[in-house]
Design an enzyme around this catalytic site. Structure first.
Site, PDB file in Angstrom:
ATOM      1  CD  GLU B  60      -1.927  -2.280   1.245  1.00  0.00           C
ATOM      2  OE1 GLU B  60      -0.794  -2.655   1.926  1.00  0.00           O
ATOM      3  OE2 GLU B  60      -2.799  -3.253   1.072  1.00  0.00           O
ATOM      4  CG  HIS B 129     -11.677  -6.786   6.420  1.00  0.00           C
ATOM      5  ND1 HIS B 129     -10.960  -7.475   7.300  1.00  0.00           N
ATOM      6  CD2 HIS B 129     -11.153  -6.965   4.947  1.00  0.00           C
ATOM      7  CE1 HIS B 129     -10.014  -8.111   6.289  1.00  0.00           C
ATOM      8  NE2 HIS B 129     -10.094  -7.790   5.273  1.00  0.00           N
TER       9      HIS B 129
END
Ligand SMILES: Cc1ncc(C[n+]2csc(CCOP(=O)(O)OP(=O)(O)O)c2C)c(N)n1
Lengths: 324, 324
Positions: B60, B129
């Site tokens: 990322e 999440h």
């Protein structure tokens, strides 16, 4: 020993190392005089790296460096005046005074900082390389960083992406053996740093970063590969004589270690080499020092005469398109 | 008018961007062969090729940084991060690089990158999440933060974000992708303003992204009980469009904020503070807030739903502030 570069280049290399040295020694004094504030990181002892690499670059190539970047900016073509004014926090500085010593920027010479998050500019450098590749241009991007950055995840993510996507960026690790007070052996499981980069499939090697001729030679070879469309990593072994920053009491190393490294001082050894080769004499060398001193005195006078950005302008440069 | 899903609206926006501007490319985890985690980029790599729809490794920080660098190099990257939860690994690049370059360089170097990510709970994906961390980014000067909550914004906000010279973070609530609605062909929208979605006279309910539909449902129920609620879609989380909000609350004299982020130190707190600062003397009741409970989002459905703002809570809060 690496062959000497052509005589004109050799003389320029020496002259430019001297310019960096003089500038940074003046910076240390200006810090004591409180003209420069904040963090100030000097690269005294490491001048051969910026000098050898920068002499291989074209004006349109891009450079990213760390907070120890005064010499890199100078040799990329940012004027000593603009650099000094920046360190003084003046509006005439290369970053308009907003950055200071750690954040020298100059869009005109494609100098992208002056980055002070260790490892943070590595992905950005690869992104600039990717832009070249995607737009079919062939300008090189060069990224300088300390060996401390090699323990950061961003180093590893960047090496992987650069290798995976054949990104034309040159990664120059300036290994001065210490990340602040943390020595290489206490921070890296593998102290042969080019092995780490080679693990990603990137051409990688180690160079004597105290020998400007060797750096110049390596950078030339590395950039040939980069311009053909691939990343290269070089580790440049060097040493910083001064403290990490002006706040560092240097508890982590012995004075004798510094003295030992000074024996290989890049400016002293290269001066000797050029003298022996008959390329310069004492007068010519003294003239280089004198010219550098003059350049820096002019830069300091310029910075001293600089203007402070009005406080009413504080909110500028946050958005290019100002908020409604 | 056509009926289309939020996902397809986003897909069409991406396709148009790739078709009309050769500087645009998409980069992220599983954006190519897999079709995008939420199928937004499905089929685009077949049409535009792998060099413009680039699958990245799990890095990322690395690929967000490459996006920033490519934007500096003249490209218009759209970087997809799977969800805001994972974007924390790229927070250094977003906060320390994308948001600072223009400023540190004294206005020289803007970063026209678009970074998209899914956000929010509601699908039993548990605590790693499901979080809504939009406020973390909305806190940062130098970023623009938008949250398309409607089909129309899903279709048209991307073009505006790509036009913008500064970094734009775009949040897509994961429960919205499958929703359907009417698309008007009005074309480009702005990134800066909130929008009154439903006029009303008794109170103002502010929602966005995943809470917008809840605010509208609550308003419909309130109607049946004789309370007229105005609903505002915040749309832009930075900058916050004070004018639209204050104009509304000054008329209705009451306000409720519905935020899927946690109550403490978040967007609901910011909005309540702004309303209090700017129209205190118009208020007939304290600003009400309906937010996520202060727990990591749990897995079992009944607990997850109990942790999230619900329509009946919004109705109750509205009845409380209106004294009905
Ligand atoms: C991400 C991050 N962690 C810590 C620091 C604090 N810090 C600044 S310089 C430095 C040492 C870096 O050493 P190295 O990369 O070897 O470069 P050098 O300073 O020796 O040139 C540290 C720890 C920082 N700026 N960024």
């Amino acid at each position: 020993m690496t062959e000497l570069p052509p005589s004109e280049v050799s003389k320029q290399l020496l002259g430019d190392m001297i310019r960096i040295r003089v500038m940074e020694e003046r910076c240390a004094e200006l810090y004591q005089q409180t003209k420069i504030r904040g963090f100030l990181h000097l690269a005294i002892g490491e001048e051969a790296i910026a000098t050898g690499v920068m002499h291989r670059l074209e004006p349109e190539d891009a450079v990213l460096a760390t907070y120890r970047e005064h010499g890199h900016a100078l040799l990329k073509g940012v004027s000593a005046k603009a650099i000094m004014a920046e360190m003084f926090g003046m509006a005439e500085g290369c970053s308009g005074g907003r950055g200071g010593s750690m954040h020298l920027f100059d869009a005109g010479t494609r100098f992208y900082g002056g980055n002070a998050i260790v490892g943070g500019h590595l992905p950005v450098a690869a992104g600039l390389g990717l832009a070249e590749k995607l737009s079919g241009r062939h300008r090189a991007t060069v990224c300088f960083f300390g060996e401390g950055a090699m323990a950061e995840g961003e180093f590893h993510e960047t090496m992987n992406l650069a290798a995976l996507w054949d990104i034309p960026t040159l990664f120059c690790c300036e290994n001065n053996l210490y990340a602040m007070g943390t020595s290489l052996e206490t921070s890296e499981s593998e102290t042969n740093l080019s092995v780490k980069a080679a693990g990603y499939g990137i051409p990688a090697w180690t160079v004597d970063g105290m020998d400007v001729a060797a750096v110049y030679d390596s950078a030339g070879r590395a950039l040939t590969t980069v311009r053909s469309g691939a990343p290269v990593f070089i580790e440049l072994r060097t040493y910083r004589y001064r403290a990490h920053s002006m706040f560092d009491p240097e508890l982590y190393r012995e004075k004798e270690e510094i003295e030992r490294w000074k024996i290989q001082d890049p400016i002293m050894t290269f001066t000797r080499r050029l003298t022996e080769a008959g390329l310069v004499d004492d007068d010519a060398v003294e003239h280089m020092w004198e010219r550098a001193r003059q350049e820096m005195e002019e830069a300091i006078a310029f910075a001293d005469a600089g203007t402070l950005e009005p406080i009413e302008d504080l909110g500028r440069h946050v958005y290019r398109r100002e908020l409604a | 008018m056509t009926t289309i899903t939020y996902r397809d609206a986003l897909h069409d926006a991406h396709r148009e961007a790739l078709r009309t501007d050769e500087r645009v490319f998409i980069m992220g985890e599983d954006v190519a062969d897999y079709g995008g985690t939420y199928a937004v980029t499905k089929g685009l790599f077949e049409e535009f090729g792998r060099h413009r729809v680039r699958n990245t490794p799990l890095s990322e920080s690395g690929f967000v940084g490459l996006g920033i660098g490519a934007a500096l190099g003249g490209m218009r990257p759209i970087v997809e991060v799977m969800t805001v939860n994972f974007s924390l690994l790229a927070m250094d690049q977003i906060v320390n690089t994308a948001a600072t370059f223009l400023h540190m360089s004294g206005g020289q170097l803007n970063v026209p990158v678009v970074i998209r990510m899914a956000t929010g709970a509601g699908r039993q994906l548990a605590a790693q999440h499901s979080h809504s961390l939009e406020a973390w980014y909305a806190h940062v000067p130098g970023l623009r933060v938008v949250a398309p909550g409607t089909i129309n914004d899903a279709r048209w906000m991307l073009a505006a974000a790509l036009e913008d010279p500064d970094p734009v973070i775009m949040f897509e609530h994961a429960t919205l992708y499958g929703t359907k609605g009417e698309l008007d062909d009005a074309g480009p929208v702005d990134l800066d303003t909130a929008k009154v979605m439903r006029p009303g006279t008794d109170l103002t309910i502010i929602g966005w992204s995943g809470t917008l539909a809840k605010a509208l449902d609550a308003a419909a129920q309130l109607d049946d009980r004789g309370v007229s609620a105005e609903v505002i879609d915040l749309r832009s989380l930075r900058p916050i469009d004070d004018a639209t909000i204050i104009e509304s609350v000054a008329r209705t004299n009451r306000a409720i904020v519905v935020d899927e982020g946690w109550r403490s130190v978040g967007l609901s707190a910011e909005l309540a503070a702004r309303i209090t600062e700017q129209c205190f003397y118009h208020l007939d009741a304290p600003v009400g807030r309906v937010c996520a409970e202060e727990v990591p989002i749990p897995y079992p459905s009944h607990l997850e739903q109990a942790a999230l703002p619900q329509v009946d809570q919004v109705v109750d809060a509205a009845l409380a502030v209106t004294g009905s």
